[in-house]
Structures are given as structure tokens and as C-alpha cells.
Scaffold this active site. Sequence first.
Site, PDB file in Angstrom:
ATOM      1  N   LEU A 227       0.837  -1.200   0.000  1.00  0.00           N
ATOM      2  CA  LEU A 227       0.000   0.000   0.000  1.00  0.00           C
ATOM      3  C   LEU A 227       0.876   1.256   0.000  1.00  0.00           C
ATOM      4  CD1 LEU A 227      -2.920  -0.927   2.430  1.00  0.00           C
ATOM      5  CD2 LEU A 227      -2.483  -1.617   0.063  1.00  0.00           C
ATOM      6  N   ALA A 228       0.594   2.112  -0.966  1.00  0.00           N
ATOM      7  CA  ALA A 228       1.425   3.326  -1.098  1.00  0.00           C
ATOM      8  C   ALA A 228       0.613   4.462  -1.697  1.00  0.00           C
ATOM      9  CB  ALA A 228       2.640   3.026  -1.971  1.00  0.00           C
ATOM     10  N   ALA A 229      -0.658   4.526  -1.327  1.00  0.00           N
ATOM     11  CA  ALA A 229      -1.522   5.529  -1.941  1.00  0.00           C
ATOM     12  C   ALA A 229      -1.696   6.777  -1.089  1.00  0.00           C
ATOM     13  CB  ALA A 229      -2.890   4.919  -2.252  1.00  0.00           C
ATOM     14  N   GLY A 230      -1.299   6.680   0.180  1.00  0.00           N
ATOM     15  CA  GLY A 230      -1.535   7.788   1.108  1.00  0.00           C
ATOM     16  C   GLY A 230      -0.724   9.029   0.750  1.00  0.00           C
TER      17      GLY A 230
ATOM     18  N   ARG B 194       2.180  14.733   6.611  1.00  0.00           N
ATOM     19  CA  ARG B 194       3.054  15.169   7.703  1.00  0.00           C
ATOM     20  C   ARG B 194       4.526  15.286   7.299  1.00  0.00           C
ATOM     21  NH1 ARG B 194       1.870  11.412  12.559  1.00  0.00           N
ATOM     22  NH2 ARG B 194       0.679  10.154  11.083  1.00  0.00           N
TER      23      ARG B 194
ATOM     24  N   ASP C 217       5.569   2.627   3.404  1.00  0.00           N
ATOM     25  CA  ASP C 217       6.243   3.487   4.380  1.00  0.00           C
ATOM     26  C   ASP C 217       6.679   2.719   5.623  1.00  0.00           C
ATOM     27  OD1 ASP C 217       3.740   3.034   5.379  1.00  0.00           O
ATOM     28  OD2 ASP C 217       3.170   5.136   5.614  1.00  0.00           O
TER      29      ASP C 217
ATOM     30  N   LYS D  19      40.140  14.070 -12.854  1.00  0.00           N
ATOM     31  CA  LYS D  19      38.879  13.778 -13.558  1.00  0.00           C
ATOM     32  C   LYS D  19      39.220  13.060 -14.850  1.00  0.00           C
ATOM     33  CE  LYS D  19      37.170  15.549 -16.813  1.00  0.00           C
ATOM     34  NZ  LYS D  19      36.851  16.422 -17.941  1.00  0.00           N
TER      35      LYS D  19
ATOM     36  N   ASN E   8      56.200  11.499 -12.028  1.00  0.00           N
ATOM     37  CA  ASN E   8      56.118  12.365 -10.864  1.00  0.00           C
ATOM     38  C   ASN E   8      55.530  13.699 -11.295  1.00  0.00           C
ATOM     39  OD1 ASN E   8      56.743  14.064  -8.600  1.00  0.00           O
ATOM     40  ND2 ASN E   8      58.121  12.422  -7.949  1.00  0.00           N
TER      41      ASN E   8
ATOM     42  N   SER F  65      57.405  21.518 -10.600  1.00  0.00           N
ATOM     43  CA  SER F  65      56.317  22.213  -9.912  1.00  0.00           C
ATOM     44  C   SER F  65      55.773  23.390 -10.702  1.00  0.00           C
ATOM     45  CB  SER F  65      56.810  22.724  -8.559  1.00  0.00           C
ATOM     46  OG  SER F  65      57.141  21.627  -7.752  1.00  0.00           O
TER      47      SER F  65
HETATM   48  C1  UD1 Z   1      -3.186   1.273  10.176  1.00  0.00           C
HETATM   49  C2  UD1 Z   1      -4.092   0.227  10.790  1.00  0.00           C
HETATM   50  C3  UD1 Z   1      -3.832   0.156  12.280  1.00  0.00           C
HETATM   51  C4  UD1 Z   1      -2.372  -0.121  12.559  1.00  0.00           C
HETATM   52  C5  UD1 Z   1      -1.511   0.917  11.843  1.00  0.00           C
HETATM   53  C6  UD1 Z   1      -0.061   0.543  11.930  1.00  0.00           C
HETATM   54  C7  UD1 Z   1      -6.080   0.363   9.415  1.00  0.00           C
HETATM   55  C8  UD1 Z   1      -7.460   0.806   9.327  1.00  0.00           C
HETATM   56  N1  UD1 Z   1      -5.459   0.602  10.557  1.00  0.00           N
HETATM   57  O1  UD1 Z   1      -3.572   2.521  10.735  1.00  0.00           O
HETATM   58  O2  UD1 Z   1      -4.607  -0.889  12.850  1.00  0.00           O
HETATM   59  O3  UD1 Z   1      -2.123  -0.075  13.937  1.00  0.00           O
HETATM   60  O4  UD1 Z   1      -1.838   0.947  10.435  1.00  0.00           O
HETATM   61  O5  UD1 Z   1       0.701   1.571  11.426  1.00  0.00           O
HETATM   62  O6  UD1 Z   1      -5.566  -0.232   8.476  1.00  0.00           O
HETATM   63  N2  UD1 Z   1      -3.306   3.627   2.554  1.00  0.00           N
HETATM   64  C9  UD1 Z   1      -3.644   3.529   1.233  1.00  0.00           C
HETATM   65  N3  UD1 Z   1      -4.944   3.795   0.869  1.00  0.00           N
HETATM   66  C10 UD1 Z   1      -5.881   4.154   1.762  1.00  0.00           C
HETATM   67  C11 UD1 Z   1      -5.509   4.259   3.109  1.00  0.00           C
HETATM   68  C12 UD1 Z   1      -4.223   3.987   3.478  1.00  0.00           C
HETATM   69  O7  UD1 Z   1      -2.823   3.189   0.383  1.00  0.00           O
HETATM   70  O8  UD1 Z   1      -7.019   4.374   1.352  1.00  0.00           O
HETATM   71  C13 UD1 Z   1      -1.923   3.342   2.950  1.00  0.00           C
HETATM   72  C14 UD1 Z   1      -1.238   4.599   3.443  1.00  0.00           C
HETATM   73  O9  UD1 Z   1      -0.462   5.162   2.415  1.00  0.00           O
HETATM   74  C15 UD1 Z   1      -0.356   4.113   4.565  1.00  0.00           C
HETATM   75  C16 UD1 Z   1      -1.011   2.810   5.021  1.00  0.00           C
HETATM   76  O10 UD1 Z   1      -1.935   2.457   4.036  1.00  0.00           O
HETATM   77  O11 UD1 Z   1       0.910   3.777   4.094  1.00  0.00           O
HETATM   78  C17 UD1 Z   1      -1.656   2.931   6.371  1.00  0.00           C
HETATM   79  O12 UD1 Z   1      -2.736   3.821   6.281  1.00  0.00           O
HETATM   80  P1  UD1 Z   1      -3.167   4.755   7.467  1.00  0.00           P
HETATM   81  O13 UD1 Z   1      -4.462   5.365   7.142  1.00  0.00           O
HETATM   82  O14 UD1 Z   1      -2.059   5.654   7.836  1.00  0.00           O
HETATM   83  O15 UD1 Z   1      -3.403   3.702   8.626  1.00  0.00           O
HETATM   84  P2  UD1 Z   1      -3.142   3.944  10.130  1.00  0.00           P
HETATM   85  O16 UD1 Z   1      -4.090   4.956  10.637  1.00  0.00           O
HETATM   86  O17 UD1 Z   1      -1.714   4.153  10.371  1.00  0.00           O
END
Ligand code: UD1
Length: 452
Positions: free
Chosen positions: A8-11, A15, A102, A348, A374, A402
Site C-alpha cells: 500500500l502506497a496511496a496515502g 506530515r 512506508d 577527472k 612524478n 612544480s
Molecule cells: C493502520 C491500521 C492500524 C495499525 C496501523 C499501523 C487500518 C485501518 N489501521 O492505521 O490498525 O495499527 O496501520 O501503522 O488499516 N493507505 C492507502 N490507501 C488508503 C488508506 C491507506 O494506500 O485508502 C496506505 C497509506 O499510504 C499508509 C497505510 O496504508 O501507508 C496505512 O494507512 P493509514 O491510514 O495511515 O493507517 P493507520 O491509521 O496508520
Amino acid sequence: MVLEVIILAAGKGSRMQSTLPKVLHALAGVPLLQHVINTAKKLNPRAIHVVVGHGADAVRTAFLEESVLFHEQADQLGTGHAVMQAIPHCQSNSVVLVLYGDVPLIQTKTLSALCEAATQSPAMLSTLLEKPDGYGRVVRDAQGCFHAVVEDKDATQDQRHIKEVNTGILAAPVNLLTTLLKQVTNTNQQREYYLPDILGLARAGGLSVSIHTTSDIIEVAGVNDRLQLEALERAAQQRYAEALMRQGVAISDRRRIDIRGELICGEGVSVDVNTVFEGRVVLGDDVKIGAHCVLKDTEIAAGSVIEPFCHIESAVIGQNCQVGPYARLRMGTRLDPTSKVGNFVETKNTKVGEGSKANHLAYLGDADIGAGANIGAGTITCNYDGANKHPTRLGDRVFVGSNSTLVAPVVIEDDGFVGAGSVITDNVPRGELAIGRARQHNISGWQPPKKN
Ligand code: UD1
Ligand code: CA
């Protein structure tokens, strides 16, 4: 077992306060997501799926070379929804492992155990945290078996005291996962489709959910802001340093070394404090690296010594060479065995032949220097005429006095000798002495100017 890995890498990673998508930020010189992909590959999955959303194009572009499948999650409706984007592309009867772009330092060993436990029913990875705030809590039943994951925002006061947290990493048979994901709703505080809800649903449906607990909080640590990134960076560096020390590398201080890429060491290597290694650096047996160097994409053969404060990039250094202190070896530098490049020498695209020396204060660019030469202090190859670069060739045993200026293109043949302070514009034949400077005149009876 056929394995499908979904990362998962959509977030958004707001921050980080960065224009770069979070998973492209570097840890140990490598994007966060690359670490996860590398680890996933070691599990030999059928496919690696990456769910992208925010900055999707940038992420795809950064991983064009990787054979991973990208699936777009246009709206981030939760981790469960994110996994659903990849599910239709997974082979039936496979086991799905969910990882996070992440959470970079997850270990292969932990994951293989988790996947093996997930062929019939789900398996989840938990850890214990002194400060569990913000995490989903693992609720166990009276027998100590898995009951459910409750998100921090949805938890009761009592549940908030639970220190066992969900790492987010889980594995499950794909058919089961598909069925369960369809049952997940978003009736919770965050109005999101929570992935961990499938665990509670599985349990409620009479299946067992195995819990694997890791005590290594580094491997399950996520990166949300730059402080966490820096903390993980130090942790990663310490791991690399410790692995090298176990292999026999003498590292003066594991807290003061930075490996941003790959560092390969022979036996008897020592590395003093504050050196940065970038890209792929290979150090042969008994190589010594002094303090405060930056070494990038460089190979250094056995027995060579790099004195402190050197900057070396894309260079190949032969055996028993001596470099620095304060040397700068740039792209395309080749030092043949036992040669020496000393303080304030810049090279270089230059070859320094066996046993040759440029001990102080020189610029050697586009030069091919033979063996046993040298190069005196202050020697400059004028390789650039303002429009084009030109080569300088010095034969074996050439001596450059030199403060000489070698105006390229120019050749000094074997045993050629250049008088100090010369400007060399013409080739020097074998064994000849070239003096290219005004002769000295001493004026006797000269009177210094007097003040009015
Ligand atoms: C999530 C877990 C939580 C756990 C925590 C550990 C859920 C609902 N909760 O919470 O139980 O303790 O991880 O860190 O899963 N992402 C997507 N698409 C989305 C949502 C999220 O790709 O629609 C990705 C985000 O980029 C992120 C990861 O999923 O890398 C976690 O999402 P996030 O919403 O931050 O979950 P947490 O609140 O950390
Ligand atoms: Ca969140």
C-alpha cells in the site's frame, strides 16, 4: 504456496510536508518503497502489486525498472479499499501478503513465517508498544486468542490501555480475503474501509487468526514525518554497521557511518568516523578509510589507504594506492597500483599509472599518465579551451616540475622532463628536457623605488 504481495502506497503523507510522495523519500539512500520491494522480492512472490494514489505518476516513474504491477486507488477510502484495488489481479488459491510502502525495514524472515501460517486462515503481525496511542489495538479473548483489531479512534477507554498493537502487516488466502473484504463496511469514526476488519470478521465466522508478535519495533516502524524518517535512518545505519562489523570490518563508531547504497568489504577493512558511502562502493582486503570521506560508486583494491577528508566519485583505485588527505577524485579516475594522489589534488577522467605520484596541489583532467611518473605541486592540465576538452598524455617516468601548465592537447613522451614553472604547449620527445618559461635575469645595481 503461490504468493501475491500487495504494497500500500496511496496515502498522501501530509506530515512529511514535502512535494515528493512519501514513499519516494530516501532511507539509506534508497526510496522507502524500494526497501519494501527488495524485501518482497526475496519471498519469491508471483507478483508484487503496488497500490498508488497520491503522486501516482511520480511513484510509477521512479520504479519503471522494477517488474511490479501498479494499481491506482483514486480515492483513499481506507486500507481495506486499497487492498481491493489489487485483489482482482491476484491469482486464485494464492496467499496475499499486505505490506506498506512506508514501513521500510520489515524483515524477510518475519514475513515468511507469517505467510506460511496463512495458507488456511489469516495471520497478522503485532508488536508491543509502551505508547500504543494512534495504533489499532489487538483485542484477545479470554483464552488469549485473537478477537479483533480496534482502531484507536474507535476504541473504548479500556481498549486504549492495550499495549499490543496491529502493525498492519497481514497475510491471508486470497479467496477468503476477497469474501471478507466485501463484508467490510465504513461505519466507523473515520468512515474508512479498514483492512484489519477482515481479521475480526474471520474470527467471528469461526476461523482462527494467528498472531505473530515481533519484539523488533524497528522492523514494523512506519514513516509519517521527518523525525521518524531520521530515527529510522539511524536505526538502518546501525544495522548495516553491525552487519559489517560481524563480517570483520573495523568500524570506529557505528553511530558515525552512513551507507546510502551498497558497501561491499573484503577482510581487514577499517573505516574511521563520519564517512558517507553512496551508490555501490567496493573495498578490497585491508583497505583503510580515514575520517570524513565521501565515497560514491567507487572500487578500491586491496591494501589501499584513503586518508581523511577525501571526496571520491566513480573512481577505480588499484592495490596499495595512497589517496589524500584532502584529495578529490572525480568521475573516470583510475589509479593503477601503488600510485599516490595527495592533498589538494583533483583528478577527472584521468589514469595515473603504476607507482606514479601527484603528491600535492594539482589538477589532472583528461590525462593519461604512465608508470613511475612524478607530477609536481601546482601542475595543471589545461584540458579545456573554452569550447572543447583535450587530452594530455604523459609517458612512463615523466617528471613534471612544480607549477607547470600543460596546455592540452599535448604529449610528453617517456622519460620527458619538464622544468618547474613551464607552460608546455608543444609535445616533448622521449627523454628530453622542456623548459617553457622566461629566463631569469638578475639586474645588478637596481634601486628600489623611494617614497616621495
Ligand atoms: C493502520 C491500521 C492500524 C495499525 C496501523 C499501523 C487500518 C485501518 N489501521 O492505521 O490498525 O495499527 O496501520 O501503522 O488499516 N493507505 C492507502 N490507501 C488508503 C488508506 C491507506 O494506500 O485508502 C496506505 C497509506 O499510504 C499508509 C497505510 O496504508 O501507508 C496505512 O494507512 P493509514 O491510514 O495511515 O493507517 P493507520 O491509521 O496508520
Ligand atoms: Ca491514518
